[in-house]
Scaffold this active site. Sequence first.
Site, mmCIF file in Angstrom:
data_model
loop_
_atom_site.group_PDB
_atom_site.id
_atom_site.type_symbol
_atom_site.label_atom_id
_atom_site.label_comp_id
_atom_site.label_asym_id
_atom_site.label_seq_id
_atom_site.Cartn_x
_atom_site.Cartn_y
_atom_site.Cartn_z
ATOM 1 N N GLU A 253 23.695 -39.296 -40.464
ATOM 2 C CA GLU A 253 23.598 -40.638 -39.886
ATOM 3 C C GLU A 253 24.141 -41.717 -40.837
ATOM 4 O OE1 GLU A 253 23.084 -43.822 -37.671
ATOM 5 O OE2 GLU A 253 22.610 -41.836 -36.868
ATOM 6 N N THR A 297 26.616 -42.938 -32.485
ATOM 7 C CA THR A 297 26.334 -41.514 -32.700
ATOM 8 C C THR A 297 26.726 -40.674 -31.480
ATOM 9 O OG1 THR A 297 24.540 -41.977 -34.240
ATOM 10 C CG2 THR A 297 24.538 -39.815 -33.203
ATOM 11 N N HIS A 412 19.379 -44.694 -41.074
ATOM 12 C CA HIS A 412 19.730 -45.482 -39.885
ATOM 13 C C HIS A 412 19.293 -46.921 -40.103
ATOM 14 C CE1 HIS A 412 20.013 -46.859 -35.760
ATOM 15 N NE2 HIS A 412 20.510 -45.692 -35.378
ATOM 16 N N HIS A 472 29.252 -42.195 -38.268
ATOM 17 C CA HIS A 472 29.900 -43.498 -38.050
ATOM 18 C C HIS A 472 29.545 -44.403 -39.217
ATOM 19 C CE1 HIS A 472 25.983 -45.181 -36.908
ATOM 20 N NE2 HIS A 472 25.828 -44.150 -36.100
#
Length: 630
Positions: A253, A297, A412, A472
């Site tokens: 993540e 995601t 995140h 990402h």
Amino acid sequence: MLHRRKKVPLFVLAALLFGFKTYIVYRFVFDIELDNLLQEIIIFINPFIASIIFFGLSVWFKTEKRQKLFIRYSALIGTLIIYFNVVFYRSFTDFLTIPQLFQTSNISDLSSSILELIKLYDIFIFVDVMIIWYIAKKVTNIYVPVYSRRKKIFTLVVSLLLLSVNFLLAEMERPQLLSRAFDREYLVKNIGLFYYHVYDVALQSKMRTQKVIADSNDLVEIKKYIHEEVRSDEQSSLYGIAEDKNVIFISAESLQTFVIENTLHDEEVTPFLNRLIDDPGTFYFENFYHQTGQGKTSDSEFITENSLYPIASGAVFFTHAGNDYYAMPEALKQHGYQSVVFHANTETFWNRNQMYESIGIDTFYDYDSYDVTEENSIGWGLKDKPFFEQTIPYMKELDTPFYAKLITITNHFPFDLEEEDKTLENYDSNSKTLNQYFSTVRYMDEAIEQFFMHLKFNGLYEDSIIIIMGDHDGISANHNKAMAQYLNKEEITPYDLLQLQRVPFYIHIPGYENGKRMDKIAGQVDIKPTVLRLLGLDTSNDLYFGNDLFHNDRKGFITQRNGDFISDDYVFASEICYDRETGEPIDTLNVYGEEESACAEISKKVTKELQYSDEIIYGDLFRFVDFQTK
């Protein structure tokens, strides 16, 4: 003779207040780059033109009461539209689209992130609404004209003329703006936020009709392009080197490349991932770019599994979960693989429960498969270390060979982490987001290292290939000032920002001794053909836009969803063509003008690939293809 002084109509007053507020938001909340005087003029006049047109509709109501009601609620609704975009922009440096408004299954999981994005001073965005409401309800002598039909038509004509002026200037500034609408910032900059939303509604309506009228003939040109410009059916020297091995795919993540082999407070940010680069069984791709759009995601998963591009607006996982695909799990299933996903989040988030069925995932181990407590979770859910630990028993029960994707959570936004879990102190800048990012990255690095140990201890390591990919970016352009400070740069240019879209990509093959650092450009669209060929699987009947990363015959550019790209020689970002090696602009010519820049030829191919991928998705064209291996 005395002349009575003309009063300002309420709808004009409301338009001026609302237009001024909108302009302030454009210039000082949205980080919109203005490159010339014409752009300055457009972004100044657009809010007022849009406001006059919108509030001018009130004159068509026959009574003062209804006019006032329309103006009051229009100001409120318009302000809410602006504010929702402000909150969204703070997180994604992007603007809302219609499909995202229907992603209601994500809302329950976003509470902590949204609270981080709401600021106390946001109340000023609603000041004009309060003024308009007060005037409309309390000021008795405010002028609310009840026009004749002739004056109403005159008002409408003037409004349409103003709109035409706005669009004429926009077309002068960026020719064919609406037909090349890959970049939402350019739309907002040239036609304004509200016309952008009107355009988005029209675009979504058009896209909905594509599936109805599509047929197999729509694939002829796409197949021709893919076979001539994209793929090579020749085999690389690594073809089949991982035949019959398990595939363990870690989707890390928000992990970006700028932290790899970098330091903070004189400490390595990612010590394990740094060491893994030098492992003889590892191929590390240092110029690997994520290619996600608004789906983040979920886009990362979509690109990885299908080697197609995400759509420009919304997330394919929501808008086209019912399509026919030929994803990597389906291709693997033909060769005896079981495909599973491990992710300690709810099955409905990003609509995974529906999309996974469409792409051939056999089992999804979601939130209910894990023992999540207050002690072992934070922010978005189960911390990465207990996540990996609790996943191992499930993996031991899988039939082999298997394809297992593990999606981490801890790193995140907003990158919260309890003090007892921190082994790296926060950074010190004006960005709380970037400050906290390093400690959650370090935590994830430690979690992945422990996972490797679990794999070895439980006999899952030797017969697997292990892939690690950043899904990402985690640090958006809103934090450019802090990023420039960390990277010791004066500023973050569009070239720098596109380079920051690099994410780590590792292919680790236990027992292999000739791994190396790969410096060729690569992207998420390349993963499917690369993995399938490593496993020795035939892809000659497949359709995709990626290349086998171990093959020398590659198309030589990586496409971004907004039309930017990276090639072997150039970087094209924000309509500027840069020398990839030096980062210096080659020219400032618009690639769509008569005089073409050095990036023009590749830019045409990028546009074509995005168009073809969109046609496949919106037309559900794979329903007309038999993908069974020849």
